[in-house]
Design a protein around this motif. Structure first.
Motif, PDB file in Angstrom:
ATOM      1  N   ARG A  21      36.866  37.226  34.488  1.00 50.75           N
ATOM      2  CA  ARG A  21      36.189  36.352  33.516  1.00 50.75           C
ATOM      3  C   ARG A  21      35.000  35.690  34.190  1.00 50.75           C
ATOM      4  NH1 ARG A  21      41.324  35.813  32.911  1.00 50.75           N
ATOM      5  NH2 ARG A  21      41.452  34.172  34.475  1.00 50.75           N
ATOM      6  N   LEU A  22      34.044  35.270  33.358  1.00 53.21           N
ATOM      7  CA  LEU A  22      32.841  34.640  33.877  1.00 53.21           C
ATOM      8  C   LEU A  22      32.564  33.387  33.055  1.00 53.21           C
ATOM      9  CD1 LEU A  22      30.448  35.488  35.884  1.00 53.21           C
ATOM     10  CD2 LEU A  22      29.249  36.109  33.811  1.00 53.21           C
ATOM     11  N   TRP A  23      32.297  32.265  33.727  1.00 49.52           N
ATOM     12  CA  TRP A  23      31.982  31.016  33.032  1.00 49.52           C
ATOM     13  C   TRP A  23      30.651  30.488  33.566  1.00 49.52           C
ATOM     14  CZ3 TRP A  23      35.552  30.747  29.397  1.00 49.52           C
ATOM     15  CH2 TRP A  23      36.853  31.175  29.679  1.00 49.52           C
ATOM     16  N   PRO A  26      26.348  24.147  33.699  1.00 47.11           N
ATOM     17  CA  PRO A  26      24.934  23.793  33.890  1.00 47.11           C
ATOM     18  C   PRO A  26      24.443  23.982  35.325  1.00 47.11           C
ATOM     19  CG  PRO A  26      26.052  22.122  32.601  1.00 47.11           C
ATOM     20  CD  PRO A  26      27.116  23.062  33.090  1.00 47.11           C
ATOM     21  N   ASP A  27      25.348  23.886  36.320  1.00 43.17           N
ATOM     22  CA  ASP A  27      24.884  23.956  37.706  1.00 43.17           C
ATOM     23  C   ASP A  27      25.516  25.069  38.535  1.00 43.17           C
ATOM     24  OD1 ASP A  27      27.395  22.901  37.655  1.00 43.17           O
ATOM     25  OD2 ASP A  27      26.989  21.270  39.045  1.00 43.17           O
ATOM     26  N   HIS A  28      26.395  25.839  37.949  1.00 41.75           N
ATOM     27  CA  HIS A  28      26.993  26.948  38.697  1.00 41.75           C
ATOM     28  C   HIS A  28      27.556  28.016  37.765  1.00 41.75           C
ATOM     29  CE1 HIS A  28      30.724  24.686  37.883  1.00 41.75           C
ATOM     30  NE2 HIS A  28      31.329  25.830  38.030  1.00 41.75           N
ATOM     31  N   THR A  29      27.849  29.165  38.374  1.00 39.95           N
ATOM     32  CA  THR A  29      28.466  30.275  37.639  1.00 39.95           C
ATOM     33  C   THR A  29      29.801  30.546  38.302  1.00 39.95           C
ATOM     34  OG1 THR A  29      26.286  31.202  37.275  1.00 39.95           O
ATOM     35  CG2 THR A  29      28.144  32.691  36.947  1.00 39.95           C
ATOM     36  N   ARG A  30      30.844  30.703  37.506  1.00 42.28           N
ATOM     37  CA  ARG A  30      32.171  30.938  38.073  1.00 42.28           C
ATOM     38  C   ARG A  30      32.703  32.300  37.648  1.00 42.28           C
ATOM     39  NH1 ARG A  30      36.860  26.462  38.262  1.00 42.28           N
ATOM     40  NH2 ARG A  30      35.644  25.990  40.129  1.00 42.28           N
ATOM     41  N   ASP A  44      24.335  37.346  30.844  1.00 41.10           N
ATOM     42  CA  ASP A  44      23.186  36.541  30.382  1.00 41.10           C
ATOM     43  C   ASP A  44      23.256  35.131  30.939  1.00 41.10           C
ATOM     44  OD1 ASP A  44      22.371  38.639  28.950  1.00 41.10           O
ATOM     45  OD2 ASP A  44      22.585  37.719  26.964  1.00 41.10           O
ATOM     46  N   LYS A  45      22.128  34.561  31.271  1.00 41.19           N
ATOM     47  CA  LYS A  45      22.015  33.175  31.736  1.00 41.19           C
ATOM     48  C   LYS A  45      22.712  32.926  33.074  1.00 41.19           C
ATOM     49  CE  LYS A  45      21.613  31.361  27.087  1.00 41.19           C
ATOM     50  NZ  LYS A  45      22.429  30.967  25.944  1.00 41.19           N
ATOM     51  N   THR A  46      23.156  33.987  33.741  1.00 43.15           N
ATOM     52  CA  THR A  46      23.755  33.808  35.062  1.00 43.15           C
ATOM     53  C   THR A  46      22.797  34.412  36.097  1.00 43.15           C
ATOM     54  OG1 THR A  46      24.872  35.939  35.372  1.00 43.15           O
ATOM     55  CG2 THR A  46      25.990  34.316  33.971  1.00 43.15           C
ATOM     56  N   PRO A  47      22.953  34.065  37.373  1.00 44.54           N
ATOM     57  CA  PRO A  47      22.095  34.668  38.397  1.00 44.54           C
ATOM     58  C   PRO A  47      22.545  36.085  38.770  1.00 44.54           C
ATOM     59  CG  PRO A  47      23.553  33.029  39.365  1.00 44.54           C
ATOM     60  CD  PRO A  47      23.813  33.003  37.896  1.00 44.54           C
ATOM     61  N   GLY A  64      38.430  23.182  29.400  1.00 39.85           N
ATOM     62  CA  GLY A  64      37.238  24.028  29.406  1.00 39.85           C
ATOM     63  C   GLY A  64      37.313  25.134  30.444  1.00 39.85           C
ATOM     64  N   GLY A  65      36.571  26.206  30.212  1.00 36.13           N
ATOM     65  CA  GLY A  65      36.517  27.334  31.141  1.00 36.13           C
ATOM     66  C   GLY A  65      37.883  27.940  31.386  1.00 36.13           C
ATOM     67  N   GLU A  66      38.279  28.049  32.651  1.00 36.42           N
ATOM     68  CA  GLU A  66      39.568  28.627  33.017  1.00 36.42           C
ATOM     69  C   GLU A  66      40.756  27.875  32.419  1.00 36.42           C
ATOM     70  OE1 GLU A  66      39.265  31.836  34.003  1.00 36.42           O
ATOM     71  OE2 GLU A  66      40.947  31.415  35.330  1.00 36.42           O
ATOM     72  N   ASP A  67      40.548  26.610  32.095  1.00 35.71           N
ATOM     73  CA  ASP A  67      41.646  25.794  31.557  1.00 35.71           C
ATOM     74  C   ASP A  67      41.519  25.675  30.037  1.00 35.71           C
ATOM     75  OD1 ASP A  67      43.568  23.948  30.957  1.00 35.71           O
ATOM     76  OD2 ASP A  67      42.481  22.235  31.815  1.00 35.71           O
TER      77      ASP A  67
END
Ligand SMILES: [Zn+2]
Length: 441
Positions: A33-35, A38-42, A83-86, A163-166
């Motif tokens: 999965r990818l999240w 605003p300041d990082h990509t997980r 999209d929107k990730t590095p 949010g995200g993983e949770d």
């Protein structure tokens, strides 16, 4: 000829058998999965068991290489939304005969961090790879927000839980707490910004996880006058229903339900994933620990009062689980100087409540009531340097009596006499009860 063929077959079988045995001992990557925050990509890998891994950053072109010892892949990396990730591309291959190598091709440099998560609740073993942006997002400082020519807005930090993983609690029909509470938080953001003298700030504004401690810090950074965490939790009994409001307790919990919910909420970090943030300012926290004892009483009283006001207003549109503000040791409420409350909008495990909570109309209705509760608390107790303190509250047609209200207090607040209040409401005595409606002449 015939014998040779048999020999070849048994040799083949032996060859097939060997990898079959070693496969049974390897770990497989079962999902990915990818999240984007605003300041990082997980990036999160679901694993069939714990894995030993190694991460390398390579330049020219920028890329990250993750090697997992004795691992194989069963996940679909191609389905990731980049999209929107590095990350521009994800490749994977078996490396050195037995290790899984995943390569993240990057469109810009990042600061990577990786850590494993142990299985918990419905989550398996996971490997988390965080790619921190090197350019921090622009966030207005407290000074920017607060100093607008002397009379400042009252700042409300709104924290959508999980949010995200949770995903938070899961209700019937795939209703997820993290989605419901984000919708309510956004509706509340609108309601509050529409009120004169108030400014709302969202702690989480997307589908990503923020560690509990960072949520508290963000409220402080916003210069919040009040921190409101929004939830819709699960309970062991499906029949449990109604809204509740919580404040911090550093000692015991006010009820068994409160204790249970705080414990569940505090597990959020283990599910959402906390890998240590980049700023290592733990001195902050030491200081916070000291301050916690010194200033906690005042902050706690404010939290209880604000909570009572919110509960009051919510009671107009939904059943209340408990008629009083409850207390337990919620980590997200541990702020020494920002009054903080946690609002349980309902139990998502209750089928009727889950259905209501997932409709935008009901979400707006709840958001409006929480916003009204917040406003009515600050009308009674505006910060000295706020616009609200200078201008005074707009005179409402009626007020709903909250805990601690007195007839003389209300008279003073709206600049009317006690006698006028009494006659407008045909009161024989000055005694008020919580929830009573008073007309303001
Ligand atoms: Zn929750």
């Amino acid at each position: 000829m015939r014998a040779g063929f048999t020999r070849t077959l048994s040799a083949l079988a032996a060859m097939l058998l060997l990898p079959a045995i070693s496969l049974a001992q390897t770990v497989s990557v079962e999902g990915v999965r990818l999240w984007r925050a605003p300041d990082h990509t997980r990036l999160v890998l679901d694993l069939s068991g714990p894995v030993e891994h190694n991460l390398m950053t390579l330049r020219g072109p920028d890329r990250i290489v993750i090697d997992m010892k004795g691992a194989s892949n069963a996940a679909d990396f191609d389905a990731l939304e980049l999209d929107k990730t590095p990350i521009s591309r994800v490749r994977h291959a078996v490396h050195d005969g037995a290790n899984l190598r995943v390569v993240l091709d990057l469109s810009r440099a990042v600061k990577p961090r990786s850590f494993p998560l142990k299985p918990l609740q419905q989550m398996p073993d996971r490997l988390v790879i965080d790619l921190h942006d090197t350019v921090a997002p622009v966030e207005k400082t407290i000074a920017d927000v607060k100093s607008s020519g002397g009379d400042r807005d009252i700042i409300i930090a709104i924290d959508a839980g999980h949010g995200g993983e949770d995903p938070g609690a899961l209700g019937p029909g795939r209703v997820r707490e993290k989605d419901v509470v984000l919708a309510i938080a956004r509706a509340m953001h609108k309601e509050i910004n529409a009120m004169r003298g108030f400014k709302a700030k969202l702690v989480r504004d997307g589908d990503y996880y923020i560690p509990l401690r960072d949520r508290v810090k963000k409220g402080k950074r916003f210069g919040a006058d009040l921190f409101v965490s929004i939830h819709a939790d699960a309970f062991t009994r499906k029949g449990a229903n109604g809204a509740s409001v919580f404040a911090l307790s550093q000692r015991g919990a006010s009820s068994e339900t409160a204790r249970f919910l705080a414990q569940r909420e505090n597990e959020s970090d283990l599910i959402g994933g906390v890998g240590g943030t980049l700023d290592l300012s733990d001195a902050d926290e030491m200081l916070a620990g000291v301050l916690l004892d010194l200033s906690m009483t005042a902050t706690m009283n404010d939290s209880l009062e604000a909570g009572a006001s919110v509960l009051e207003q919510m009671g107009q549109v939904t059943r209340l689980h408990k008629p009083r503000v409850e207390q337990a040791n919620f980590a997200v409420l541990r702020s020494p100087d920002v009054p903080s409350i946690l609002v349980e909008t309902g139990f998502i495990t209750n089928p009727a409540e889950a259905r209501a909570l997932s409709t935008p109309a009901y979400q707006r209705k709840l958001a409006r009531q929480v916003a009204r509760g917040v406003a009515s608390y600050f009308e009674r107790k505006p910060p000295e340097d706020s616009l609200l303190a200078k201008a005074g509250p707009q005179k409402p047609d009626q007020v709903i009596i909250a805990r601690g209200d007195t007839l003389s207090g209300i008279a003073a607040r709206y600049n009317v006499s006690v006698a006028a209040l009494k006659s407008a409401n045909r009161l024989r005595s000055s005694a008020l009860r919580v929830g009573q409606k008073l007309r303001i002449p």
